[in-house]
Write an enzyme that holds these catalytic residues in place. Structure first.
Site, PDB file in Angstrom:
ATOM      1  N   SER A   1       0.818  -1.212   0.000  1.00 23.34           N
ATOM      2  CA  SER A   1       0.000   0.000   0.000  1.00 23.34           C
ATOM      3  C   SER A   1       0.853   1.264   0.000  1.00 23.34           C
ATOM      4  O   SER A   1       0.369   2.342  -0.354  1.00 23.34           O
ATOM      5  CB  SER A   1      -0.930   0.020   1.222  1.00 23.34           C
ATOM      6  OG  SER A   1      -0.180   0.045   2.423  1.00 23.34           O
ATOM      7  N   ARG A   2       2.128   1.133   0.352  1.00 19.93           N
ATOM      8  CA  ARG A   2       2.976   2.323   0.439  1.00 19.93           C
ATOM      9  C   ARG A   2       4.443   1.948   0.298  1.00 19.93           C
ATOM     10  O   ARG A   2       4.808   0.774   0.305  1.00 19.93           O
ATOM     11  CB  ARG A   2       2.752   3.040   1.769  1.00 19.93           C
ATOM     12  CG  ARG A   2       3.052   2.188   2.982  1.00 19.93           C
ATOM     13  CD  ARG A   2       2.751   2.916   4.272  1.00 19.93           C
ATOM     14  NE  ARG A   2       1.337   3.212   4.398  1.00 19.93           N
ATOM     15  CZ  ARG A   2       0.812   3.971   5.351  1.00 19.93           C
ATOM     16  NH1 ARG A   2       1.591   4.526   6.248  1.00 19.93           N
ATOM     17  NH2 ARG A   2      -0.485   4.172   5.420  1.00 19.93           N
ATOM     18  N   SER A  28      -3.901  -0.001   5.984  1.00 22.75           N
ATOM     19  CA  SER A  28      -3.936   1.186   5.107  1.00 22.75           C
ATOM     20  C   SER A  28      -4.824   0.953   3.886  1.00 22.75           C
ATOM     21  O   SER A  28      -4.350   0.903   2.743  1.00 22.75           O
ATOM     22  CB  SER A  28      -2.521   1.558   4.669  1.00 22.75           C
ATOM     23  OG  SER A  28      -1.677   1.735   5.778  1.00 22.75           O
ATOM     24  N   VAL A  77       0.245 -10.834   7.334  1.00 23.71           N
ATOM     25  CA  VAL A  77       1.108 -11.974   7.016  1.00 23.71           C
ATOM     26  C   VAL A  77       1.800 -12.560   8.243  1.00 23.71           C
ATOM     27  O   VAL A  77       2.435 -13.610   8.151  1.00 23.71           O
ATOM     28  CB  VAL A  77       2.154 -11.617   5.935  1.00 23.71           C
ATOM     29  CG1 VAL A  77       1.469 -11.268   4.625  1.00 23.71           C
ATOM     30  CG2 VAL A  77       3.071 -10.489   6.396  1.00 23.71           C
ATOM     31  N   TYR A  80      18.652  -1.252  16.398  1.00 24.60           N
ATOM     32  CA  TYR A  80      18.202  -2.063  15.258  1.00 24.60           C
ATOM     33  C   TYR A  80      18.495  -3.543  15.457  1.00 24.60           C
ATOM     34  O   TYR A  80      18.361  -4.336  14.544  1.00 24.60           O
ATOM     35  CB  TYR A  80      18.913  -1.548  13.995  1.00 24.60           C
ATOM     36  CG  TYR A  80      18.198  -1.818  12.694  1.00 24.60           C
ATOM     37  CD1 TYR A  80      17.098  -1.058  12.306  1.00 24.60           C
ATOM     38  CD2 TYR A  80      18.645  -2.816  11.832  1.00 24.60           C
ATOM     39  CE1 TYR A  80      16.454  -1.297  11.101  1.00 24.60           C
ATOM     40  CE2 TYR A  80      18.014  -3.058  10.621  1.00 24.60           C
ATOM     41  CZ  TYR A  80      16.916  -2.286  10.255  1.00 24.60           C
ATOM     42  OH  TYR A  80      16.293  -2.522   9.059  1.00 24.60           O
ATOM     43  N   LYS A  93      16.578  -9.862   9.861  1.00 27.30           N
ATOM     44  CA  LYS A  93      16.961  -9.778   8.450  1.00 27.30           C
ATOM     45  C   LYS A  93      18.083 -10.770   8.131  1.00 27.30           C
ATOM     46  O   LYS A  93      18.108 -11.357   7.031  1.00 27.30           O
ATOM     47  CB  LYS A  93      17.388  -8.349   8.102  1.00 27.30           C
ATOM     48  CG  LYS A  93      16.268  -7.326   8.175  1.00 27.30           C
ATOM     49  CD  LYS A  93      15.121  -7.649   7.218  1.00 27.30           C
ATOM     50  CE  LYS A  93      14.080  -6.550   7.185  1.00 27.30           C
ATOM     51  NZ  LYS A  93      12.965  -6.849   6.263  1.00 27.30           N
ATOM     52  N   THR A  99      11.660   6.909   2.813  1.00 29.45           N
ATOM     53  CA  THR A  99      10.234   6.591   2.908  1.00 29.45           C
ATOM     54  C   THR A  99       9.771   6.935   4.326  1.00 29.45           C
ATOM     55  O   THR A  99      10.568   7.310   5.187  1.00 29.45           O
ATOM     56  CB  THR A  99       9.993   5.092   2.652  1.00 29.45           C
ATOM     57  OG1 THR A  99      10.679   4.338   3.657  1.00 29.45           O
ATOM     58  CG2 THR A  99      10.504   4.679   1.275  1.00 29.45           C
TER      59      THR A  99
END
Length: 253
Positions: free
Chosen positions: A15-16, A40, A65, A154, A161, A191
């Site tokens: 969506s973005r 969204s 998900v 992080y 990741k 973003t």
């Protein structure tokens, strides 16, 4: 020119941001698109309208998900409406920036449950549909520099990741006869998500300083173009790989 005519692609979190740009990029190349979102709806609907304006079929699916039941329902919908799946882009991810010294088991489970486990669950659920694809089906997962670099607050995301990249290599061993499974590791992109990073302003300034491509900054379309290559027939001989798209900034210590 890459031609995805006749292909159907599912992009999670489309969506973005990078997911939205990827959905539009693949649609421009000829693919029909399954736009996935969680909350969204308005943004997802806007993305879907842009894809439809390109003359492509577009399916709007609300699914979390991180929930296996939602994944199974989404794949059931694709099976009913399309009958096959050629491309899966696992883009949806969670944030949760915090020091590891303050991280809880709940935080750890949330990061792994949104950033890693969904890829396994989606490939399991989508594999029968991908076996019906013409030619080779394609799976691409999105990673980041945190998989091999230490970044402020992080730790959990970076660990997830790194795990994601390992999962991709092992999935390749199991499904590689029919499906290509690869990773796009994107550098820092401007973003909404990127701007939420701790010390984002300093990190964006450092990216400009370390870029090896002049004054260009990384955009969602740059990442989408790399994904486009990996989901095309041009990448049939690329398996279990991590393609870094960061303008060369990651080669600096």
């Amino acid at each position: 020119m890459i031609d995805l005519t006749g292909k159907t692609a599912l992009i999670t979190g489309s969506s973005r941001g990078i997911g939205r740009e990827t959905a539009i990029c693949l649609a421009e190349a000829g693919a029909d698109i399954v736009v996935n979102y969680v909350t969204s709806h308005a943004a997802a609907e806007k993305t879907a309208k842009e894809i439809a304006a390109l003359g492509r079929k577009v399916y709007l699916v609300k699914a979390d998900v991180s929930q296996k039941e939602d994944i199974d329902s989404m794949m059931g919908f694709i099976d009913k409406e399309v009958g096959h799946l050629d491309i899966l882009v696992s883009n949806a991810a969670t944030g949760g920036f915090r020091p590891l010294l303050k991280a809880t088991e709940t935080n750890f489970n949330a990061a792994m449950g949104t950033n890693v486990l969904p890829l396994i669950n989606m490939v399991q659920a989508a594999y029968p549909l991908m076996q019906k694809a013409e030619g080779r089906a394609k799976v691409v997962a999105l990673s980041s520099h945190g998989s091999f670099k230490a970044l402020p607050w992080y730790g959990l995301i970076g660990a997830s990741k790194a795990a994601l990249e390992a999962i991709v290599r092992h999935l390749t061993l199991e499904v590689g006869e029919k499906v290509n499974v690869n990773v796009v590791l994107a550098g820092l992109v401007d973003t909404d998500s990127g701007r939420k990073l701790p010390h984002a302003n300093e990190m964006f300034a450092a990216i400009v300083e370390h870029s090896m491509v002049g004054n260009r900054t990384l955009t969602p379309r740059d990442v989408a173009n790399a994904i486009l290559f990996l989901v095309s027939s041009m990448s049939d001989m690329v398996q279990g790989a991590t393609l870094i798209v960061d303008g060369g900034s990651g080669i600096h210590a």
